[in-house]
Motif scaffolding. Structure first.
Motif, mmCIF file in Angstrom:
data_model
loop_
_atom_site.group_PDB
_atom_site.id
_atom_site.type_symbol
_atom_site.label_atom_id
_atom_site.label_comp_id
_atom_site.label_asym_id
_atom_site.label_seq_id
_atom_site.Cartn_x
_atom_site.Cartn_y
_atom_site.Cartn_z
ATOM 1 N N HIS A 21 0.588 -1.119 0.473
ATOM 2 C CA HIS A 21 -0.102 0.172 -0.277
ATOM 3 C C HIS A 21 0.871 1.138 0.254
ATOM 4 O O HIS A 21 0.789 2.054 -0.387
ATOM 5 C CB HIS A 21 -0.735 0.095 1.301
ATOM 6 N N ARG A 168 -5.193 -2.438 6.340
ATOM 7 C CA ARG A 168 -5.916 -2.579 5.186
ATOM 8 C C ARG A 168 -7.150 -1.349 5.283
ATOM 9 O O ARG A 168 -6.918 -0.208 4.896
ATOM 10 C CB ARG A 168 -6.526 -2.996 3.667
ATOM 11 N N ILE A 172 -6.656 3.272 5.620
ATOM 12 C CA ILE A 172 -7.597 3.961 4.244
ATOM 13 C C ILE A 172 -8.131 4.701 5.235
ATOM 14 O O ILE A 172 -8.323 6.293 4.397
ATOM 15 C CB ILE A 172 -8.983 2.634 3.527
ATOM 16 N N GLN A 175 -6.134 7.155 5.781
ATOM 17 C CA GLN A 175 -5.836 8.541 4.518
ATOM 18 C C GLN A 175 -6.782 9.299 4.466
ATOM 19 O O GLN A 175 -6.589 9.963 4.059
ATOM 20 C CB GLN A 175 -5.666 7.538 3.280
ATOM 21 N N SER A 207 -3.901 5.367 -5.192
ATOM 22 C CA SER A 207 -3.535 5.179 -4.371
ATOM 23 C C SER A 207 -4.435 3.914 -3.480
ATOM 24 O O SER A 207 -4.114 3.076 -2.571
ATOM 25 C CB SER A 207 -2.922 5.560 -2.861
ATOM 26 N N CYS A 208 -5.959 3.935 -3.740
ATOM 27 C CA CYS A 208 -6.940 2.618 -3.130
ATOM 28 C C CYS A 208 -7.311 2.035 -4.441
ATOM 29 O O CYS A 208 -8.537 0.938 -4.202
ATOM 30 C CB CYS A 208 -7.882 2.836 -2.441
ATOM 31 N N ALA A 210 -8.626 2.367 -6.800
ATOM 32 C CA ALA A 210 -9.972 3.149 -6.748
ATOM 33 C C ALA A 210 -10.981 4.266 -8.157
ATOM 34 O O ALA A 210 -11.491 4.310 -8.404
ATOM 35 C CB ALA A 210 -10.766 2.711 -5.501
ATOM 36 N N LEU A 231 -15.015 4.626 -0.634
ATOM 37 C CA LEU A 231 -13.819 4.046 0.272
ATOM 38 C C LEU A 231 -14.486 3.683 1.184
ATOM 39 O O LEU A 231 -13.477 2.792 2.696
ATOM 40 C CB LEU A 231 -12.895 5.430 0.039
ATOM 41 N N TYR A 239 -11.180 -2.502 -2.102
ATOM 42 C CA TYR A 239 -10.459 -0.550 -0.935
ATOM 43 C C TYR A 239 -11.143 -0.455 -0.266
ATOM 44 O O TYR A 239 -11.229 0.978 0.330
ATOM 45 C CB TYR A 239 -9.210 -0.307 -1.899
ATOM 46 N N SER A 240 -12.796 -0.335 0.089
ATOM 47 C CA SER A 240 -13.691 0.194 1.064
ATOM 48 C C SER A 240 -13.091 -0.797 2.579
ATOM 49 O O SER A 240 -12.988 -1.567 2.379
ATOM 50 C CB SER A 240 -14.955 -0.208 0.642
ATOM 51 N N CYS A 244 -13.371 -4.292 4.077
ATOM 52 C CA CYS A 244 -11.845 -5.268 4.955
ATOM 53 C C CYS A 244 -12.926 -5.883 6.216
ATOM 54 O O CYS A 244 -12.734 -6.515 6.936
ATOM 55 C CB CYS A 244 -11.635 -4.231 5.643
#
Lengths: 325, 492
Positions: A21, A168, A172, A175, A207-208, A210, A231, A239-240, A244
């Motif tokens: 990541h 992860r 996220i 961020q 970066s995600c 997405a 996200l 990547y949300s 996760c």
């Protein structure tokens, strides 16, 4: 499995997630700051540092974008640099070598050697480092590809999944917190630390991984609320944070079943709480309340899940709860 | 000018790759008689090696090395600057032992291991052998590896040594003699197993045509021997291999054996003792452990009973052991029987406990506590090998012929200060075996370490590890000091 082994698998996975990541994040920012100068570029890099919650540059180091990028990417003195994360992941893998498949070991070992060969980054790479970041990301994907196919989906695999998704989710969430804080800066402040602009949103999405999925789901317009929805709350996008959370809950439920002990474990309860908090949230309410509140709760819950997991499976006291077999 | 052929130091008139193979009448060569004729059981490989070119041989050697590298068959060298992992050097020419030779060795080893176990049981219980004056009381009770805490305890079945690694050498006559026993934490069996896999790849046709006794079942047999230690308590004992951790020089072997046996590999911190029962910490809670194959020295096993600064051990494990709640292989305190001074009495042990003559002789050894023997040794140090009684791995040793006068003076002082601490043996011209080195086949000194298992009965896997002193002229075979290994083929 041995608690120590679960510990190693979990951290191996967390470090790999962190490495890939971070690699993507740095690669994206390197790209967007290419045509920026001075203060604005530096401000972005400081942002990255903050998103990653990295230790500051050592005393005397020159605080410029190139040095920051190098610090984050290559420097072993930085415990959370890409290189450090890969080293630690490999150390953990080495301790449990007999448990992971040969393919998994060889892929992580190869990644480690390549990262080592890349050195400390003081001599600038011709391509600006692009191949380094790619090899890290590819290396981690390869590892997970092997893990998915060659590791029996029992306890060990669950700990690998947990490590990946807890790391992860936290990354996220961090961020988002940093980017949305920028949002709230008044537009009149047009200085270097000014509000998030189009480029910042693109960086965040890339970066995600997405960007493309977001555009399909919504449009190329970046509305803070829609970004948050995608996200944070999307059920299907890997990547949300919600995605996760669902995986974290599944893994903990599975581990609890395999532990053959009656009743819910605290780790399950916390994971359930996180998953349902995100499944039932509505983005309008979240934005109205202030997204940083939700993000704060997410961060606290992730920490609590980690603690509970350790107390239940790894560092439990032998005298207490368990009846010896 | 070249000396005449057939003289002790001349190269032979043998074809490549044997064309510079010196024959030395003062030692036994595994492959060649003194006149350069290959021994019958080496004939086939002698012929086969001539059919290869140098490049082909080198390629096979490289392929073998690569297999070891990929599998990570490594060891760590202490005292090396980096303390790095090294691939165990492997020589591709197999060392061959005939069926008849091996049968005798096997009988001799079984006899020896049985006597050693009876000795251990005796010295830790009735001490009849000491009362009868066969072995000096002070020698045993004063031995640093003698553990008074083991007094009055008999491990399951009276088995103290589940795994023994006995080092054998061939002397000039070709006879196998025992150099020393290793009863505490003998290692190297994983190389034996790895070598077997590689040698089958390097010379598959030859291997098959020879008819070699299999060694594949070592792990299964080790597991059976370990299970036997708990058989009276449970039909399905939980066995673990206890390792000091990944930084230990033999870690590869610990991990390898655990995997091959299908048991957990644990470190001290994974085990916990509660109410004198040993448990391992798992994600499903504590699980009772019945048998521990430990690769940690006695001293470090339990900080409550032994060295309190040990970070490798398990507090309370010794109590659990004495209470009979967990079996430990090899038993604690076994080191008193592989002490090098006690070694000199092993023939007497065999006579005393088994009423038999030893099949395998000891190497002539001087007991330095005896003034006459000590004087003789000190007067002839340059022809002696002096060993510290409690050491292993080739450390703490004086190799007389290659020593400096300063080193000899140092050892003389050590001997005089602590005669009980040392033994001396005349330098042996141990046998040489053909090795592929520098593009040719050359003789190098070798020894043999068979692994003897003792469960319900003695069980020996054919062959063992042949260790070779890779440096020309060197007699030191230990891996830590520049040694390597060869595959060992015992013929059907």
């Amino acid at each position: 499995m041995l608690s120590r082994v679960a510990d190693c698998l979990y951290w191996m996975s967390r470090y790999l997630e962190r490495a890939q990541h971070t690699a993507r994040l740095v690669d994206v920012y390197r790209d967007i700051t290419l045509d920026q100068k001075g203060a604005r570029a530096l401000a972005r890099w400081r942002l990255v540092n903050e998103e990653l919650e990295l230790p500051p540059l050592p005393d005397g180091a020159q605080e410029d974008p190139r040095e920051l990028a190098r610090w984050i990417s290559y420097d072993l003195l930085n415990e959370s640099s890409i290189a450090s994360s890969v080293h630690r992941a490999r150390e953990n893998a080495r301790s449990v070598r007999e448990l992971i498949s040969t393919e998994m070991w060889e892929s992580i070992n190869l990644l480690y050697h390549r990262v080592r060969q890349a050195g400390d980054g003081r001599v600038p790479a011709e391509d600006g480092g692009a191949s380094y970041y790619k090899l890290v990301m590819d290396g981690v994907y390869l590892f997970h590809g092997h893990a998915q196919s060659t590791l029996s989906h029992n306890e060990g695999w669950q700990f690998v999944r947990l490590g990946q998704h807890i790391e992860r989710a936290q990354m996220i969430a961090r961020q988002l917190r940093v980017n949305f804080r920028l949002c709230s800066v008044a537009p009149s402040n047009g200085g270097p630390d000014g509000p998030a602009d189009h480029l910042d949103w693109i960086a965040l999405m890339k970066s995600c991984l997405a960007l493309e999925m977001y555009c399909k789901a919504y449009s190329p317009q970046f509305e803070p609320a829609l970004v948050a929805e995608f996200l944070l709350l999307d059920a299907k996008f890997p990547y949300s944070v919600r995605f996760c959370a669902e995986h974290i809950r599944e893994s903990l439920d599975e581990l609890a079943v395999q532990s053959l002990q009656p009743g819910s474990k605290r780790s399950q309860l916390l994971a359930g709480r996180l998953a349902s908090m995100l499944s039932y949230a509505q983005v309008e309410e979240v934005m109205a309340e202030g997204i940083e509140n939700l993000l704060e709760r997410v961060a606290l819950l992730c920490d609590a899940i980690h603690e509970a997991l350790y107390a239940e499976y790894i560092h439990y006291a032998v005298e207490e709860e368990h009846q010896p077999a | 000018m070249t000396p005449p052929a057939g003289s002790p130091e001349s190269p032979t008139t043998l074809p490549y790759p044997f064309d510079e193979y010196p024959l030395d009448a003062s030692s036994y060569d595994e492959m060649f008689e003194h006149d350069g004729t290959p021994r019958p059981h080496y004939r086939a490989i002698f012929d086969q090696l001539q059919r290869f070119t140098r490049e082909q041989l080198e390629r096979r050697q490289q392929a073998a090395d690569l297999t070891f590298f990929n599998q990570g068959v490594t060891f760590t060298v202490y005292g090396d600057d980096e303390g790095t992992e090294r691939i165990m050097p492997f020589d591709l020419v197999p060392r061959i032992i005939t069926s008849a030779e091996w049968d005798r060795v096997e009988r001799g080893l079984a006899q020896r291991v049985q006597a050693l176990n009876l000795f251990l049981r005796d010295v830790y219980n009735e001490q009849r052998i000491l009362a009868d004056g066969i072995v000096p009381r002070e020698l045993v009770l004063g031995c640093p590896h003698y553990l008074p805490q083991m007094q009055g305890f008999v491990p399951p079945g009276g088995v103290y040594t589940t795994v023994v690694g006995t080092d054998l050498v061939r002397i000039e006559t070709g006879e196998f003699v025992v150099l020393e026993d290793n009863l505490r934490v003998p290692s190297g069996v994983s190389y034996m197993i790895a070598n077997r896999g590689v040698t089958k790849k390097v010379f598959p046709t030859l291997f098959q045509s020879y008819g070699v006794r299999p060694t594949d079942q070592y792990a299964a047999r080790l597991r059976a021997a370990l299970q036997h230690l708990a058989s009276d308590r449970t039909a399905r004992p939980r066995i673990v291999v206890l390792t000091p951790g990944i930084h230990n020089s033999a870690y590869f072997e610990h991990s390898f054996l655990a995997r091959q046996m299908g048991v957990e590999l644990v470190e001290g911190s994974d085990l916990v003792v509660k109410d004198q029962v040993v448990y391992m910490r798992t994600t499903r809670g504590p699980r009772r452990v019945d048998v521990i194959y430990r690769r940690i020295d006695d001293d470090f096993l339990d900080p409550l009973a032994f060295r309190s600064d040990s970070m490798l051990g398990v507090p309370g494990i010794f109590q659990a052991y004495r209470a009979g709640n967990v079996a430990i292989a090899n038993a604690l305190g076994a080191g008193v029987a592989d002490d090098k001074a006690v070694y000199t009495y092993v023939p007497e042990l065999i006579r005393y406990y088994l009423d038999e003559e030893p099949i395998l002789p000891n190497v002539e050894t001087y007991r330095l506590e005896d003034p006459k023997e000590r004087d003789h040794v000190l007067a002839n140090l340059e022809r002696m090998v002096v060993k510290a009684v409690g050491q292993s791995g080739g450390y703490g040793m004086l190799m007389g012929p290659s020593s400096t006068s300063a080193e000899r003076a140092e050892f003389k002082a050590k001997i005089l200060a602590d005669p009980r601490g040392y033994i001396a043996q005349p330098v042996l011209r141990i046998s040489t075996a053909p090795c592929f080195t520098e593009g040719r086949v050359q003789p190098r000194h070798v020894d043999l370490r068979p692994y003897i298992l003792f469960g319900g009965k003695v069980d020996i896997v054919p062959g063992g590890l042949t260790r070779v002193a890779l440096r020309k002229g060197s007699l030191v075979v230990n891996s830590s000091q520049g040694g390597g290994t060869k595959a060992t083929w015992v013929l059907d």
